[in-house]
Write an enzyme that holds these catalytic residues in place. Structure first.
Site, mmCIF file in Angstrom:
data_model
loop_
_atom_site.group_PDB
_atom_site.id
_atom_site.type_symbol
_atom_site.label_atom_id
_atom_site.label_comp_id
_atom_site.label_asym_id
_atom_site.label_seq_id
_atom_site.Cartn_x
_atom_site.Cartn_y
_atom_site.Cartn_z
ATOM 1 N N GLN A 50 0.819 -1.225 0.000
ATOM 2 C CA GLN A 50 0.000 0.000 0.000
ATOM 3 C C GLN A 50 0.850 1.272 0.000
ATOM 4 O OE1 GLN A 50 -3.024 -0.012 3.023
ATOM 5 N NE2 GLN A 50 -4.222 -1.545 1.949
ATOM 6 N N SER B 21 -3.368 4.654 -6.017
ATOM 7 C CA SER B 21 -4.202 5.123 -4.909
ATOM 8 C C SER B 21 -3.834 6.537 -4.484
ATOM 9 C CB SER B 21 -4.068 4.205 -3.693
ATOM 10 O OG SER B 21 -4.660 2.968 -3.972
HETATM 11 P P1 NAD Z 1 -10.723 1.626 -10.407
HETATM 12 O O1 NAD Z 1 -10.075 2.961 -10.582
HETATM 13 O O2 NAD Z 1 -10.252 0.493 -11.238
HETATM 14 O O3 NAD Z 1 -12.304 1.771 -10.676
HETATM 15 C C1 NAD Z 1 -13.070 2.708 -9.978
HETATM 16 C C2 NAD Z 1 -14.350 2.071 -9.531
HETATM 17 O O4 NAD Z 1 -15.234 1.904 -10.650
HETATM 18 C C3 NAD Z 1 -14.211 0.685 -8.914
HETATM 19 O O5 NAD Z 1 -14.692 0.729 -7.594
HETATM 20 C C4 NAD Z 1 -15.074 -0.204 -9.808
HETATM 21 O O6 NAD Z 1 -15.754 -1.218 -9.081
HETATM 22 C C5 NAD Z 1 -16.056 0.790 -10.385
HETATM 23 N N1 NAD Z 1 -16.741 0.357 -11.613
HETATM 24 C C6 NAD Z 1 -16.244 -0.296 -12.688
HETATM 25 N N2 NAD Z 1 -17.218 -0.530 -13.594
HETATM 26 C C7 NAD Z 1 -18.356 0.001 -13.099
HETATM 27 C C8 NAD Z 1 -19.689 0.091 -13.572
HETATM 28 N N3 NAD Z 1 -20.051 -0.423 -14.744
HETATM 29 N N4 NAD Z 1 -20.594 0.705 -12.787
HETATM 30 C C9 NAD Z 1 -20.238 1.232 -11.581
HETATM 31 N N5 NAD Z 1 -19.007 1.180 -11.084
HETATM 32 C C10 NAD Z 1 -18.066 0.566 -11.832
HETATM 33 O O7 NAD Z 1 -10.688 1.228 -8.880
HETATM 34 P P2 NAD Z 1 -9.582 1.535 -7.776
HETATM 35 O O8 NAD Z 1 -9.806 2.834 -7.164
HETATM 36 O O9 NAD Z 1 -8.265 1.307 -8.408
HETATM 37 O O10 NAD Z 1 -9.894 0.415 -6.696
HETATM 38 C C11 NAD Z 1 -10.107 -0.924 -7.074
HETATM 39 C C12 NAD Z 1 -10.029 -1.855 -5.871
HETATM 40 O O11 NAD Z 1 -8.716 -1.982 -5.408
HETATM 41 C C13 NAD Z 1 -10.844 -1.444 -4.682
HETATM 42 O O12 NAD Z 1 -11.415 -2.620 -4.155
HETATM 43 C C14 NAD Z 1 -9.856 -0.922 -3.713
HETATM 44 O O13 NAD Z 1 -10.304 -1.035 -2.382
HETATM 45 C C15 NAD Z 1 -8.738 -1.866 -4.001
HETATM 46 N N6 NAD Z 1 -7.466 -1.312 -3.565
HETATM 47 C C16 NAD Z 1 -6.620 -2.104 -2.838
HETATM 48 C C17 NAD Z 1 -5.396 -1.584 -2.423
HETATM 49 C C18 NAD Z 1 -4.429 -2.393 -1.619
HETATM 50 O O14 NAD Z 1 -4.825 -3.303 -0.928
HETATM 51 N N7 NAD Z 1 -3.138 -2.093 -1.720
HETATM 52 C C19 NAD Z 1 -5.042 -0.302 -2.765
HETATM 53 C C20 NAD Z 1 -5.929 0.450 -3.520
HETATM 54 C C21 NAD Z 1 -7.138 -0.063 -3.926
#
Ligand code: NAD
Length: 369
Positions: free
Chosen positions: A122, A128
């Site tokens: 993280q 992020s």
């Molecule tokens: P992202 O930028 O890929 O997408 C943004 C959001 O759009 C996501 O929540 C996705 O579910 C949503 N989305 C996609 N298609 C959609 C649709 N048709 N309708 C509505 N919503 C839709 O996402 P992100 O910000 O990169 O985060 C993705 C995941 O990674 C999350 O679960 C986040 O908690 C996780 N994450 C984990 C870590 C870690 O553990 N190191 C760090 C950051 C994020």
């Protein structure tokens, strides 16, 4: 090992890969740093602050590790010699990335986008850290484009109702957008196709919009919707969106065009003076009427699609990014680098049995490592 920090050359990129505070922390680990003159200018960091932190000003391209923000241009790649490590956003999932050029040049590329999203990584997660900037800034942009207040106001001249804000896609940027909209006094609602997000939405004091579609995919990301699901979602959102003053969209599916969530009919259904901020412009946009990189007014609704919002907050954007970069460099050092103040030189020895390094390194095969 010597780390080089070039001045970013792509249009509008004001961030820099390392800031002075992080430079001195790296130097404390036995790493040497060379910064190109003016590298920090976009982020308002003069050369003198880098030298005060212990860096040299000089040619960054001949260092052992070159650290960047934006993907390198062909010209930049030509300045890096074979065997050098390059760390930065490399756009590995985009069709027009330069990974093949890096491979051909024998450069070992580490893509910040490819760092596995696991707890241990993280601190290196630049997607992020920068998505937080985008989510925050999207709300400020919406507020400044809006013809209405965000907070509820009770004044002698009358009472104003709080703005209603709908965030579509609640990953990191979306969650920050919800929290920021709340802090400005708006009434925030979040929607996503991953049901697990509902609790996170509620935890920032926002409401959860449930449309009954579950499209949770691999690795915490969403999968692409089927044709039927997409039609059902668009129709349901056309109804839901009508009541909102502001819609902020952040929905992405890795490696795919941005899902179309907001149809032209949905925009037409909004009250004139409302605002849509579409953060998915780089992959085509979540709104049918989005013009990537532009602000347009359609049916009286202002639709903004800013590109590279993190570059618009270069100070904190760079500070967070620099921490991500330095954490990755430290992981590549033998024994995590020399101890503070020991005067020892840090040795670069990436261990590819580490899943974080194996995941991040996108051009390893060519070196036969
Ligand atoms: P992202 O930028 O890929 O997408 C943004 C959001 O759009 C996501 O929540 C996705 O579910 C949503 N989305 C996609 N298609 C959609 C649709 N048709 N309708 C509505 N919503 C839709 O996402 P992100 O910000 O990169 O985060 C993705 C995941 O990674 C999350 O679960 C986040 O908690 C996780 N994450 C984990 C870590 C870690 O553990 N190191 C760090 C950051 C994020």
């Amino acid at each position: 090992c010597l780390v080089g920090v070039p001045r970013e050359s792509s249009d509008g990129e004001r961030r820099v890969a390392l800031v002075p505070k992080i430079v001195s922390a790296l130097i404390g680990k036995g790493v040497d740093v060379v910064v190109e003159s003016g590298a920090g200018m976009g982020a308002l960091i003069p050369d003198e602050l880098y030298t005060a932190a212990g860096a040299k000003i000089g040619d960054p391209w001949t260092a052992d590790v070159v650290v960047k923000v934006a993907p390198p241009s062909t010209d930049e790649i030509s300045r890096i010699s074979a065997g050098t490590r390059l760390i930065g956003f490399l756009n590995p999932r985009s069709a027009d990335n330069r990974i093949a050029e890096l491979e051909a040049a024998g450069i070992e590329g580490y893509a910040m986008e490819a760092i596995p999203r696991i707890s241990r990584a993280q601190v290196m997660d630049a997607l992020s850290s920068q998505a937080n900037v985008s989510g925050y800034k999207a709300v400020l942009l919406a507020a400044s484009e809006s013809t209405r207040f965000f907070p509820m106001l009770t004044t002698a001249a009358g009472t104003v109702k709080p703005a209603t804000v709908l965030v579509l896609g609640v990953g990191v940027a979306g969650l920050q957008a919800l929290a920021t909209a709340k802090r400005l006094g708006g009434r925030a609602t979040g929607y996503d196709v991953r049901p697990e997000v509902a609790d996170q939405v509620r935890s920032v004091g926002a409401q959860w919009l449930d449309l009954g579609i579950d499209a949770a995919g691999e690795g915490g990301y969403a999968r692409e919707l089927t044709e039927d699901e997409r039609t059902k979602q668009q129709r349901a959102l056309e109804d839901a969106i009508k009541g909102f003053d502001v819609v902020i969209t952040t929905a992405l599916v890795p490696g795919r065009p941005a899902p179309r969530l907001v149809t032209a009919a949905a925009v037409e259904g909004m009250t004139p003076g409302s605002v849509v901020v579409d953060l998915a412009g780089e992959t085509g946009g979540n709104c049918e009427l989005t013009e990537p990189g532009q602000t347009v007014v359609k049916h009286g609704v202002t639709i903004c699609s800013p590109l590279n919002l993190p570059a618009s907050m270069p100070e904190h954007g760079s500070e967070l990014y620099a921490k991500n970069i330095s954490a990755l460099i430290e992981l590549m050092l033998l024994d995590g680098g020399a101890g503070e103040g020991t005067g020892k030189v840090a040795v670069l020895a990436p261990d590819f049995s580490d899943e974080v390094l194996a995941g991040a390194c996108v051009t390893r095969e060519e070196r036969g490592a």
